[in-house]
Design a protein around this motif. Sequence first.
Motif, mmCIF file in Angstrom:
data_model
loop_
_atom_site.group_PDB
_atom_site.id
_atom_site.type_symbol
_atom_site.label_atom_id
_atom_site.label_comp_id
_atom_site.label_asym_id
_atom_site.label_seq_id
_atom_site.Cartn_x
_atom_site.Cartn_y
_atom_site.Cartn_z
ATOM 1 N N ARG A 56 0.832 -1.219 0.000
ATOM 2 C CA ARG A 56 0.000 0.000 0.000
ATOM 3 C C ARG A 56 0.859 1.258 0.000
ATOM 4 N N ARG A 57 2.006 1.193 0.688
ATOM 5 C CA ARG A 57 2.904 2.351 0.711
ATOM 6 C C ARG A 57 3.629 2.528 -0.627
ATOM 7 N N LYS A 58 4.078 1.421 -1.200
ATOM 8 C CA LYS A 58 4.896 1.492 -2.416
ATOM 9 C C LYS A 58 4.087 1.752 -3.679
ATOM 10 N N HIS A 108 -5.693 0.941 -10.711
ATOM 11 C CA HIS A 108 -6.042 -0.370 -10.157
ATOM 12 C C HIS A 108 -5.087 -0.830 -9.049
ATOM 13 N N TYR A 109 -4.182 0.011 -8.604
ATOM 14 C CA TYR A 109 -3.314 -0.318 -7.473
ATOM 15 C C TYR A 109 -4.017 0.003 -6.163
ATOM 16 N N LEU A 110 -5.278 -0.298 -6.093
ATOM 17 C CA LEU A 110 -6.063 -0.075 -4.887
ATOM 18 C C LEU A 110 -6.103 -1.380 -4.103
ATOM 19 N N PHE A 111 -5.327 -1.435 -3.044
ATOM 20 C CA PHE A 111 -5.277 -2.625 -2.204
ATOM 21 C C PHE A 111 -6.140 -2.378 -0.972
ATOM 22 N N SER A 112 -6.964 -3.356 -0.624
ATOM 23 C CA SER A 112 -7.878 -3.189 0.502
ATOM 24 C C SER A 112 -7.789 -4.403 1.428
ATOM 25 N N PRO A 113 -8.360 -4.276 2.613
ATOM 26 C CA PRO A 113 -8.372 -5.431 3.527
ATOM 27 C C PRO A 113 -9.049 -6.663 2.916
ATOM 28 N N ARG A 114 -9.892 -6.447 1.953
ATOM 29 C CA ARG A 114 -10.530 -7.578 1.272
ATOM 30 C C ARG A 114 -9.484 -8.481 0.614
ATOM 31 N N LEU A 165 -6.559 -9.177 1.836
ATOM 32 C CA LEU A 165 -6.065 -10.067 2.895
ATOM 33 C C LEU A 165 -7.050 -11.206 3.142
ATOM 34 N N SER A 166 -8.332 -10.883 3.151
ATOM 35 C CA SER A 166 -9.353 -11.920 3.347
ATOM 36 C C SER A 166 -9.317 -12.947 2.223
ATOM 37 N N SER A 167 -9.162 -12.468 1.009
ATOM 38 C CA SER A 167 -9.075 -13.389 -0.137
ATOM 39 C C SER A 167 -7.848 -14.278 -0.031
ATOM 40 N N TRP A 168 -6.760 -13.681 0.406
ATOM 41 C CA TRP A 168 -5.511 -14.429 0.559
ATOM 42 C C TRP A 168 -5.696 -15.572 1.550
ATOM 43 N N PHE A 217 -1.609 -9.853 -5.456
ATOM 44 C CA PHE A 217 -0.944 -8.556 -5.514
ATOM 45 C C PHE A 217 -0.064 -8.397 -6.759
ATOM 46 N N GLY A 218 0.772 -9.360 -7.014
ATOM 47 C CA GLY A 218 1.735 -9.248 -8.099
ATOM 48 C C GLY A 218 1.099 -9.143 -9.476
ATOM 49 N N ASP A 219 -0.009 -9.839 -9.679
ATOM 50 C CA ASP A 219 -0.651 -9.806 -10.993
ATOM 51 C C ASP A 219 -1.221 -8.432 -11.340
#
Length: 93
Positions: free
Chosen positions: A31-33, A41-47, A49-52, A79-81
């Motif tokens: 999220r920082r980087k 589309h670099y929107l990372f959310s707690p969801r 983590l749940s999916s992971w 994340f990487g994709d």
Amino acid sequence: LASHFSKPINQVMDHARSAAQSMVDLYASLRRKFSVDAHEHYLFSPRDLSSWVSNLCRYDVTSFDEFKVAWCYEAGRIFGDRLVTEDHKAEFA
């Protein structure tokens, strides 16, 4: 009987805590980087983590080494994709 299982259970719990903390640390780092300022589309959310976690529950692993492989694979998919530039992909790897 409880003492028979306490050592293996404690080892599993130690690995689980370590894996969970590593997941949160990686998520926070990403999220920082990588922000939506760079790519929408670099929107990372707690969801994520749940999916992971949910995806990891689908694996039938029998060792911690197998778990690490699954952990890394799922991190890459979630994340990487999303990363589009070669520089960003290299930073992630």
